[in-house]
Write an enzyme that holds these catalytic residues in place. Structure first.
Site, PDB file in Angstrom:
ATOM      1  N   GLY A 198       0.480  -1.101  -0.243  1.00 39.56           N
ATOM      2  CA  GLY A 198      -0.052   0.197  -0.154  1.00 39.56           C
ATOM      3  C   GLY A 198       0.675   1.452  -0.024  1.00 39.56           C
ATOM      4  O   GLY A 198       0.314   2.129  -0.049  1.00 39.56           O
ATOM      5  N   CYS A 234     -27.594  -8.674 -17.048  1.00 40.41           N
ATOM      6  CA  CYS A 234     -27.055  -8.389 -18.237  1.00 40.41           C
ATOM      7  C   CYS A 234     -27.684  -8.626 -19.673  1.00 40.41           C
ATOM      8  O   CYS A 234     -28.279 -10.017 -19.756  1.00 40.41           O
ATOM      9  CB  CYS A 234     -25.559  -9.144 -18.988  1.00 40.41           C
ATOM     10  SG  CYS A 234     -25.068  -8.767 -20.125  1.00 40.41           S
ATOM     11  N   CYS A 256     -25.335 -11.255 -21.787  1.00 43.03           N
ATOM     12  CA  CYS A 256     -25.288 -13.292 -21.322  1.00 43.03           C
ATOM     13  C   CYS A 256     -26.505 -13.365 -20.231  1.00 43.03           C
ATOM     14  O   CYS A 256     -26.353 -13.831 -18.826  1.00 43.03           O
ATOM     15  CB  CYS A 256     -24.066 -13.770 -20.921  1.00 43.03           C
ATOM     16  SG  CYS A 256     -23.547 -12.327 -19.675  1.00 43.03           S
ATOM     17  N   CYS A 267     -22.551  -5.987 -19.700  1.00 40.52           N
ATOM     18  CA  CYS A 267     -21.072  -6.346 -18.572  1.00 40.52           C
ATOM     19  C   CYS A 267     -20.216  -6.050 -18.933  1.00 40.52           C
ATOM     20  O   CYS A 267     -20.016  -5.558 -19.991  1.00 40.52           O
ATOM     21  CB  CYS A 267     -20.972  -7.910 -18.858  1.00 40.52           C
ATOM     22  SG  CYS A 267     -21.965  -9.340 -17.939  1.00 40.52           S
ATOM     23  N   CYS A 283     -18.164 -12.085 -20.526  1.00 41.48           N
ATOM     24  CA  CYS A 283     -19.811 -11.433 -20.905  1.00 41.48           C
ATOM     25  C   CYS A 283     -19.802 -12.703 -22.025  1.00 41.48           C
ATOM     26  O   CYS A 283     -21.063 -13.168 -22.602  1.00 41.48           O
ATOM     27  CB  CYS A 283     -20.054 -10.718 -21.804  1.00 41.48           C
ATOM     28  SG  CYS A 283     -21.715 -10.119 -21.590  1.00 41.48           S
TER      29      CYS A 283
END
Lengths: 293, 203
Positions: free
Chosen positions: A31, A240, A243, A265, A271
């Site tokens: 980080g 979606c 899909c 998506c 997808c």
């Protein structure tokens, strides 16, 4: 074959050594933003020069590279970076998340779970999560040194005071391994939980701002929140249209000038894989305005 | 009699070998405790430098990185001239000034707090220790915990108790600290400053 005029993966070896040392420090201090001597790349700042330099420093001849731009394998940025490394490093490229050993991404984390041994390289515009709260680098550096992150909580609190909920929807701040507050790059906060305890190594490169940082595999990544306002993901409440996926992050596509729209998506590989498996959606699926999932 | 002091070769293929070595070190740093086997094709590392330590030197050292050598390495001109020629890294006698420290063995390790630990503002300005060990099969068993490790990892290494104790004493200073790369022959293991080392069996 490599283009004869370039070193492998474009960068010269001295630059790679410098970036590699920065990557090792970044992994060792999860980080923390390691300064590095970012080079000019043959693309403008803001097009992923940081991510490209990190990818160039780690890439080897046996790697398989995938590049996504907001989840998509076939947008200009993704295609040009993929071609850049196909040309300068001669590496194999793919659009399949599970086949890739190195995935460079702009602002999304793939939907398919990542596995051990994969490296996810993020393109980062502003690496400093505190920058919009405190413009002075000397001050933000001090704040990180002292782990003084009250200001960030004040910002999230002000969201609640103004909007009734934490309105930050992308680049949602996280705390890594219990120490550094980190900008996950402008990914939607939908993706934040995928960073936590991820089996893959996550590297972040910011070219213009000259910073590299990292999250090692299996590392705790916590989205900042409050007890009475816990972190929530956000997703358009619709399957979606292509899909039928109910669990993926969706892009809104405007289809005409009469308010028509569909949701698909954002992760094109996810997808396509689902459609190849026989899933299909409907453009007329119900959609409600807002949902926390 | 005249001794010809020929310099040992570096990597046969600089670019590919440096990349492979770096990826091994990166994977080791990302997953502390895992033993990474190098295949650097480095035929002649100048003794007493082990092949993995020599490969790390060729991969990460350059004119920007002051190197500190322990007494046995410093006394070996084959090592110092090899490092100077192949890496161009300046040698330093000041531990606190070193970007990397090469330690030929566990016998002559200086007190760890004499190395650069970085500052709270810049914890990355610390020394990375490259420590040569006899093997990753002999020695005590340790359990490791921390970022990069899924639960716990185990490590076999002949690490002196004194070193473990000194390292543990530095851990409250995080984010300041020292990162260790242990090498044995062709193999390496990284122990970043975030990793906790416990004797096996301890809770």
């Amino acid at each position: 074959m490599n283009a004869p005029s370039y070193n492998f993966a474009y960068l010269d070896e001295q630059t790679k050594r410098m970036i590699r040392r920065a990557i090792l420090k970044a992994i060792a201090i999860p980080g923390y933003q390691v300064p590095f001597a970012s080079r000019e790349m043959p693309m403008p700042y803001g097009w992923g020069t940081g991510g490209v330099q990190v990818t160039a420093a780690i890439l080897g001849p046996s790697d398989v590279l995938k590049v996504i731009d907001q989840g998509s394998d076939d947008t200009t940025n993704a295609i040009s970076i993929r071609k850049f490394f196909a040309k300068t490093a001669g590496v194999a490229t793919t659009t399949r998340t599970d086949e890739a050993s190195v995935i460079q991404t702009r602002h999304r984390i793939p939907e398919a779970p990542l596995h051990e041994g994969q490296v996810l390289v993020y393109q980062v515009p502003i690496p400093e999560p505190l920058r919009f709260l405190e413009p002075r680098e000397t001050e933000t550096r001090r704040m990180h040194a002292l782990a003084e992150y009250g200001l960030m909580h004040v910002k999230l609190y002000e969201d609640i005071a103004k909007f009734g909920h934490i309105a930050t929807a992308y680049a949602y701040p996280v705390k890594v391994a219990g120490r550094y507050v980190m900008d996950p790059s402008p990914t939607p906060k939908f993706d934040n939980p995928k960073m936590d305890n991820c089996p893959a190594l996550q590297l972040f490169g910011a070219g213009r701002e000259k910073r590299i940082y990292a999250v090692p595999p299996y590392t705790e990544v916590v989205s900042l929140d409050f007890e009475d306002h816990p972190f929530t993901r956000y997703r358009q409440n619709a399957p979606c249209a292509l899909c039928g996926a109910e669990d993926s992050y969706l892009d809104e596509i405007v289809t005409d000038d009469k308010g028509g729209r569909m949701f698909v998506c954002s992760d094109t590989d996810y997808c396509e894989t689902r459609r190849a498996e026989g899933h299909f959606g409907s453009a007329n699926a119900p959609e409600t305005e807002r949902a926390d999932v | 009699m005249k001794m010809t002091n020929e310099l040992a070769a570096g990597f046969a293929d600089k670019v590919v070998s440096a990349q492979a070595t770096f990826r091994a070190v990166m994977d080791a740093m990302a997953r502390p405790g895992t033993v990474q086997q190098l295949n650097a094709k480095l035929r002649h590392a100048p003794s007493p430098l082990m092949p993995a330590a020599a490969a790390i030197a060729l991969t990460l050292f350059d004119h920007d990185t002051p190197i500190w050598l322990d007494a046995p390495l410093k006394a070996t001109s084959a090592v110092t001239s090899w490092l100077r020629f192949h890496t161009a890294a300046p040698l330093t006698s000041d531990t606190a000034d070193a970007a990397f420290a090469l330690l030929s063995g566990v016998d002559q390790i200086p007190a760890l707090d004499q190395f650069a630990l970085g500052s709270n503002d810049y914890p990355d300005r610390s020394t990375t220790l490259v420590l040569q060990l006899s093997s990753f099969e002999a020695g005590d068993a340790f359990e490791l915990q921390g970022p990069g490790i899924n639960g716990r990892a185990s490590l076999h290494a002949p690490l002196p108790a004194e070193l473990i104790a000194q390292r543990a004493a530095l851990q409250p200073l995080f984010p300041r600290g020292l990162d260790l790369i242990l090498v044995a022959g062709d193999a390496l293991v990284a122990i970043p400053r975030t990793t906790q080392i416990m004797p096996k069996g301890a809770v």
